[in-house]
Design an enzyme around this catalytic site. Structure first.
Site, PDB file in Angstrom:
ATOM      1  N   HIS A   1      52.519  43.518  39.540  1.00 51.80           N
ATOM      2  CA  HIS A   1      51.701  44.736  39.529  1.00 51.80           C
ATOM      3  C   HIS A   1      52.105  45.686  40.648  1.00 51.80           C
ATOM      4  CE1 HIS A   1      47.797  43.145  37.477  1.00 51.80           C
ATOM      5  NE2 HIS A   1      48.876  42.693  36.874  1.00 51.80           N
TER       6      HIS A   1
ATOM      7  N   ARG B   1      54.640  46.236  36.198  1.00 54.55           N
ATOM      8  CA  ARG B   1      53.559  47.071  35.686  1.00 54.55           C
ATOM      9  C   ARG B   1      53.337  48.236  36.641  1.00 54.55           C
ATOM     10  NH1 ARG B   1      47.125  45.641  34.927  1.00 54.55           N
ATOM     11  NH2 ARG B   1      47.002  46.432  37.041  1.00 54.55           N
TER      12      ARG B   1
ATOM     13  N   ASP C   1      48.754  49.469  31.907  1.00 53.02           N
ATOM     14  CA  ASP C   1      47.457  49.008  31.393  1.00 53.02           C
ATOM     15  C   ASP C   1      46.488  50.189  31.370  1.00 53.02           C
ATOM     16  OD1 ASP C   1      45.142  47.676  30.758  1.00 53.02           O
ATOM     17  OD2 ASP C   1      45.360  46.109  32.281  1.00 53.02           O
TER      18      ASP C   1
ATOM     19  N   GLU D   1      49.119  48.524  27.418  1.00 50.82           N
ATOM     20  CA  GLU D   1      48.091  47.488  27.252  1.00 50.82           C
ATOM     21  C   GLU D   1      46.701  48.088  27.093  1.00 50.82           C
ATOM     22  OE1 GLU D   1      48.051  44.821  30.589  1.00 50.82           O
ATOM     23  OE2 GLU D   1      46.070  44.051  30.056  1.00 50.82           O
TER      24      GLU D   1
ATOM     25  N   GLU E   1      43.036  40.641  26.385  1.00 46.20           N
ATOM     26  CA  GLU E   1      42.598  39.817  27.526  1.00 46.20           C
ATOM     27  C   GLU E   1      41.098  39.537  27.486  1.00 46.20           C
ATOM     28  OE1 GLU E   1      43.932  42.363  30.767  1.00 46.20           O
ATOM     29  OE2 GLU E   1      41.884  42.942  31.172  1.00 46.20           O
TER      30      GLU E   1
HETATM   31  O1  KDG Z   1      38.804  40.110  35.456  1.00 46.09           O
HETATM   32  C1  KDG Z   1      39.314  41.305  34.970  1.00 46.09           C
HETATM   33  C2  KDG Z   1      40.759  41.411  35.358  1.00 46.09           C
HETATM   34  O2  KDG Z   1      41.399  40.222  35.108  1.00 46.09           O
HETATM   35  C3  KDG Z   1      41.448  42.502  34.597  1.00 46.09           C
HETATM   36  O3  KDG Z   1      40.862  43.706  34.932  1.00 46.09           O
HETATM   37  C4  KDG Z   1      42.923  42.501  34.930  1.00 46.09           C
HETATM   38  O4  KDG Z   1      43.381  44.018  33.162  1.00 46.09           O
HETATM   39  C5  KDG Z   1      43.765  43.156  33.923  1.00 46.09           C
HETATM   40  C6  KDG Z   1      45.162  42.719  33.825  1.00 46.09           C
HETATM   41  O5  KDG Z   1      45.827  43.202  32.919  1.00 46.09           O
HETATM   42  O6  KDG Z   1      45.576  41.903  34.620  1.00 46.09           O
HETATM   43 MG    MG Z   2      44.717  44.216  31.500  1.00 45.70          MG
END
Ligand code: KDG
Ligand code: MG
Length: 412
Positions: free
Chosen positions: A122, A147, A220, A246, A272
């Protein structure tokens, strides 16, 4: 192999984790991750009050039967709490079975389909210099897929931007992005979709011109867009060749993805927050996504996620298992064994845990050349140090939520 003992262990080294430890009458132990970020104690209660009493005396070898028993005998099906609790039992039983067989779990799941798992990290920044710095740090840490999350001018605090600056890990210091904040109330963040849709393509243009065309880049959108906004974003990011976009919409309405697909060829990753195959039924069958984002921890364990991924494989849809810091090292290990074994592995999310977490959970995974490998220890390859765990009692923490400028609560 009869289940003799079942303990639910809550610890909060760098954040809260819930772990189930099963012990058999012949002394084998198995671990399962039951962490549900911001709602941890509801899974603790589900396990302690309703599941543990049913496990004692059961045959630890009957994994499928135990899964079906826990899912169907409750009558009330699905949901993140139920499915995280079932996942913890399921993974602990796989851990025990693999230890009994004397082999790493991936061998029991069919053996390795590859030498290691491509993982993405990230990178984030409020502005471009901060973001570039974060990308460079991730490249130095060995990441070969990254990311990209960026601040948006005019918005103070949004999802995905490292808020705690840095945290110490075994591997040194890294940018931390831990959205759950300790305290009695969730933090409030702000959101403006139009500003985001205008700004994000300029960020990707800058990142591509700084780091070149090769590096796989991900983003994301974290459920915040309507289908038509998602379609617009996917189309505007096409020149930057994303590995995936995402959670462009919440996708509770699976049909909504048809509209997005009609307008963009940017690959889509979703799931997720899903917890069963039923959440995916339409989007897999209609090929509305390219990657399944579910974690072992939140989707009923290896037994159920494998079924989702086998279904996805019929449609050339690959795995992209969720791997933020709220997936414990036990949940990550389960993901790595499953990801190594299946044919339709895509990519694994990997946010390194803090050093305290790595002391509580002793792990055997390796990280080299941008690839993760679960290691060769029998079972999952993770052991929990209860003395270390006991040093860090549970602390209340919540995920943030969003409000728009006019005060409306918005998806976070
Ligand atoms: O608990 C929520 C997180 O895991 C989430 O917000 C993280 O979106 C996320 C990711 O893609 O890692
Ligand atoms: Mg996510």
């Amino acid at each position: 192999m009869i289940i003799d003992r079942a303990e639910v262990i809550v610890t909060s080294p760098d954040r809260n984790f819930v772990t189930l430890r099963l012990t058999t009458d012949d002394g084998l132990t198995g671990l399962g991750d039951a962490t549900l970020n911001g709602r941890e104690l509801s899974v603790v209660s589900y396990l302690r009050d309703h599941v543990v009493p049913l496990l004692i005396g059961r045959d630890a070898g009957r994994i499928e039967d135990t899964w079906q028993f826990l899912y169907r005998s409750a009558y009330w099906r699905r949901g993140p709490v139920t499915m995280a609790a079932i996942a913890a039992v399921d993974v602990a039983l796989w851990d025990i079975k693999a230890k009994a067989a004397g082999m790493p779990l991936y061998q029991l799941l069919g053996g390795a389909s590859r030498t290691g798992l491509l993982a993405y990290g990230h990178a984030s920044g409020q502005d471009l210099p901060e973001l570039f710095d974060s990308v460079r740090k991730h490249l130095e840490l060995g990441f070969r897929a990254i990311r990209i999350q960026s601040g948006v001018p005019g918005l103070k605090s949004i999802y995905g931007i490292a808020s705690n600056a840095t945290v110490e890990t075994m591997a040194g210091v890294r940018y931390d992005h831990e959205p759950a904040q300790r305290g009695a109330r969730p933090a409030e963040e702000d959101w403006d979709t139009r500003a985001y849709l205008r700004h994000l393509p300029t960020v990707f243009e800058a990142v591509r011109s700084e780091f070149g065309p090769e590096l796989p880049l991900l983003h994301d959108a974290h459920h915040r867009l309507t289908p038509i906004q998602a379609a617009k974003l996917g189309r505007s990011l096409e020149p930057y060749d994303l590995f995936w976009l995402e959670d462009c919409t919440p996708a509770e309405n699976q049909e909504a993805l048809r509209l997005v697909r009609r307008h963009t060829v940017t690959p889509l990753a979703i799931g997720e927050v899903f917890n069963t195959v039923w959440d995916y039924q339409q989007i897999i069958r209609e090929q509305l996504i390219d990657y399944v984002r579910s974690a072992v921890t939140h989707t009923g364990g290896i037994t159920h996620l494998r079924k989702i991924l086998d279904f996805a494989a019929q449609y050339q849809i690959k795995s992209g298992m969720h791997g933020p810091t709220d997936i414990s090292p036990v949940g990550m290990a389960a993901a790595l064994h499953l990801g190594l074994a299946i044919h339709n592995f895509g990519i694994q999310e990997y946010m390194q845990h803090g050093a305290r977490t790595d002391q509580v959970f002793q792990q055997s995974f390796t990280w080299s050349g941008g690839l993760l490998h679960p290691g060769e220890q029998p079972g999952l390859g993770v052991e929990l140090d209860t003395d270390e765990a006991g040093k860090y009692p549970y602390e209340q923490a919540y995920l943030p939520f969003n409000r728009l400028a006019d005060g409306t609560v918005h998806d976070w």
